[in-house]
Design an enzyme around this catalytic site. Sequence first.
Site, PDB file in Angstrom:
ATOM      1  N   ARG A  46       0.692  -1.211   0.048  1.00  0.00           N
ATOM      2  CA  ARG A  46       0.029  -0.007  -0.042  1.00  0.00           C
ATOM      3  C   ARG A  46       0.878   1.178  -0.067  1.00  0.00           C
ATOM      4  O   ARG A  46       0.430   2.265  -0.434  1.00  0.00           O
ATOM      5  CB  ARG A  46      -1.011  -0.117   1.192  1.00  0.00           C
ATOM      6  CG  ARG A  46      -1.747   1.237   1.229  1.00  0.00           C
ATOM      7  CD  ARG A  46      -3.104   1.261   2.080  1.00  0.00           C
ATOM      8  NE  ARG A  46      -2.998   0.406   3.370  1.00  0.00           N
ATOM      9  CZ  ARG A  46      -2.338   0.535   4.470  1.00  0.00           C
ATOM     10  NH1 ARG A  46      -1.786   1.723   4.564  1.00  0.00           N
ATOM     11  NH2 ARG A  46      -2.377  -0.390   5.371  1.00  0.00           N
ATOM     12  N   TYR A  98     -16.638  17.707 -14.665  1.00  0.00           N
ATOM     13  CA  TYR A  98     -17.083  16.201 -14.667  1.00  0.00           C
ATOM     14  C   TYR A  98     -18.181  15.985 -13.397  1.00  0.00           C
ATOM     15  O   TYR A  98     -17.940  16.514 -12.338  1.00  0.00           O
ATOM     16  CB  TYR A  98     -15.693  15.553 -14.486  1.00  0.00           C
ATOM     17  CG  TYR A  98     -16.335  13.790 -14.276  1.00  0.00           C
ATOM     18  CD1 TYR A  98     -17.189  13.104 -15.080  1.00  0.00           C
ATOM     19  CD2 TYR A  98     -15.722  13.372 -13.081  1.00  0.00           C
ATOM     20  CE1 TYR A  98     -17.305  12.014 -14.831  1.00  0.00           C
ATOM     21  CE2 TYR A  98     -16.207  12.033 -12.906  1.00  0.00           C
ATOM     22  CZ  TYR A  98     -16.863  11.252 -13.733  1.00  0.00           C
ATOM     23  OH  TYR A  98     -17.327  10.008 -13.216  1.00  0.00           O
ATOM     24  N   ASP A 170      -7.426  19.850 -13.337  1.00  0.00           N
ATOM     25  CA  ASP A 170      -7.700  18.370 -13.886  1.00  0.00           C
ATOM     26  C   ASP A 170      -7.557  18.555 -15.310  1.00  0.00           C
ATOM     27  O   ASP A 170      -8.000  19.073 -16.040  1.00  0.00           O
ATOM     28  CB  ASP A 170      -9.399  17.980 -13.552  1.00  0.00           C
ATOM     29  CG  ASP A 170      -9.938  16.758 -14.071  1.00  0.00           C
ATOM     30  OD1 ASP A 170      -9.058  16.221 -15.219  1.00  0.00           O
ATOM     31  OD2 ASP A 170     -10.768  16.333 -13.814  1.00  0.00           O
ATOM     32  N   LYS A 195      -8.272   7.546 -18.871  1.00  0.00           N
ATOM     33  CA  LYS A 195      -8.714   8.345 -20.104  1.00  0.00           C
ATOM     34  C   LYS A 195      -7.565   8.194 -21.131  1.00  0.00           C
ATOM     35  O   LYS A 195      -7.185   7.212 -21.488  1.00  0.00           O
ATOM     36  CB  LYS A 195      -9.418   9.693 -20.011  1.00  0.00           C
ATOM     37  CG  LYS A 195     -10.423   9.698 -18.969  1.00  0.00           C
ATOM     38  CD  LYS A 195     -11.681   8.889 -19.293  1.00  0.00           C
ATOM     39  CE  LYS A 195     -12.584   8.625 -18.140  1.00  0.00           C
ATOM     40  NZ  LYS A 195     -12.707   9.142 -16.941  1.00  0.00           N
TER      41      LYS A 195
END
Length: 379
Positions: A46, A98, A170, A195
Amino acid sequence: MKLATKMIHAGAEPDPSTGAIMTPIFQTSTYVQEAPGVNKGFEYARSQNPTRKALEEALAIIENGKFGLAFGSGVAATDAVIKLLKPGDEVICGNDMYGGTYRLFTMVFEKFGIRFHYVNMHNLDVVKGMINSNTKLIWVETPTNPLMNICDIAAVATMAKKNNILVCVDNTFASPYLQNPLDLGADIVMHSATKYLGGHSDVIQGSLIMNDQALREQLYFIQKSCGAVPGPMDCFLVLRGIKTLAVRMKAHCENGQRVAEWLRSNPRVAKVYWPGFADHPGHEVAKKQMRGFGGMLSFELKNDSIDEAKRVLSSTRIFSLAESLGGVESLINHPAIMTHASIPREERIKNGLNDSLIRLSVGIEDADDLIADLQSAIG
Ligand SMILES: Cc1ncc(COP(=O)(O)O)c(C=O)c1O
């Protein structure tokens, strides 16, 4: 290095144990220690994983940043940025972004006492007017999803610096091939790596890139404490995707332009939202801060009914009806029902996102085939 070379070689060192040219997928949860606390820099997956480390280095290189951090999704990366804040802090963000970011802000973080102001980020006076002593973050999405509005990153960053406010951009729609917000003064770049970075619609992932070491440590602390880390296989896929980002983006830009121009010439189409048009309100800023206009666009039909939009959305054969974007294959989407359904209708319409708006992620198929597909669907 030039962009295309950088994309291919970023973070890619041959594996020291075998010489493998591709970073191996280190599918492990832990690492054996020689003695308590004596290890090779990896303790528990992690906190650290070699495949993730290679990707995080690549992310930093392609965004001209010093540090990269990879997350389990784009919204997990956004979530980490908002966790830098505390109750009473305020955020200025776009009123056109978004839908999942809007949902995270309003439905998760507002109840923890963080206030979000949704404004037209294209208008810098409006942004300036919103700043007060509680403002700690300006969240910029440019171009916006789905209306392709453009925000002047350098101007916002200058304004923010004067007031000690962080700026996070973003950069999902542009990708680092077209736009590098850190070079324009932003503090953090965020990507839905799902994306264009991944590029093949086969992975969900997010990224943050920054220059400031203290900010990196804070965000790394959140990454390991909250645990929204991506698995090594997904890191491998994004590393591989980045290698072809330059060739893909070039093709996305060329096809995006062909499709945008064809749509604009179609008598059944009322309006096309694409920042490459000289009369787009953000065109001059886009030209200044981007190297091209990308493969994302939206349009409205003259017959502005939801039924006609649904008919078109269900009639394409090459454009697949699906959420997401940025893959090699073309997608068609209905923001009102699909990606932006979590924004209340009234709010959507007020900000220009109409029921009949159709969004395209123009892929890298042959542009003639894409246009023929739209021609048969729209008429
Ligand atoms: C502009 C933008 N930002 C963030 C996200 C969220 O990313 P993810 O779906 O990887 O969580 C998306 C997803 O569509 C997006 O389009």
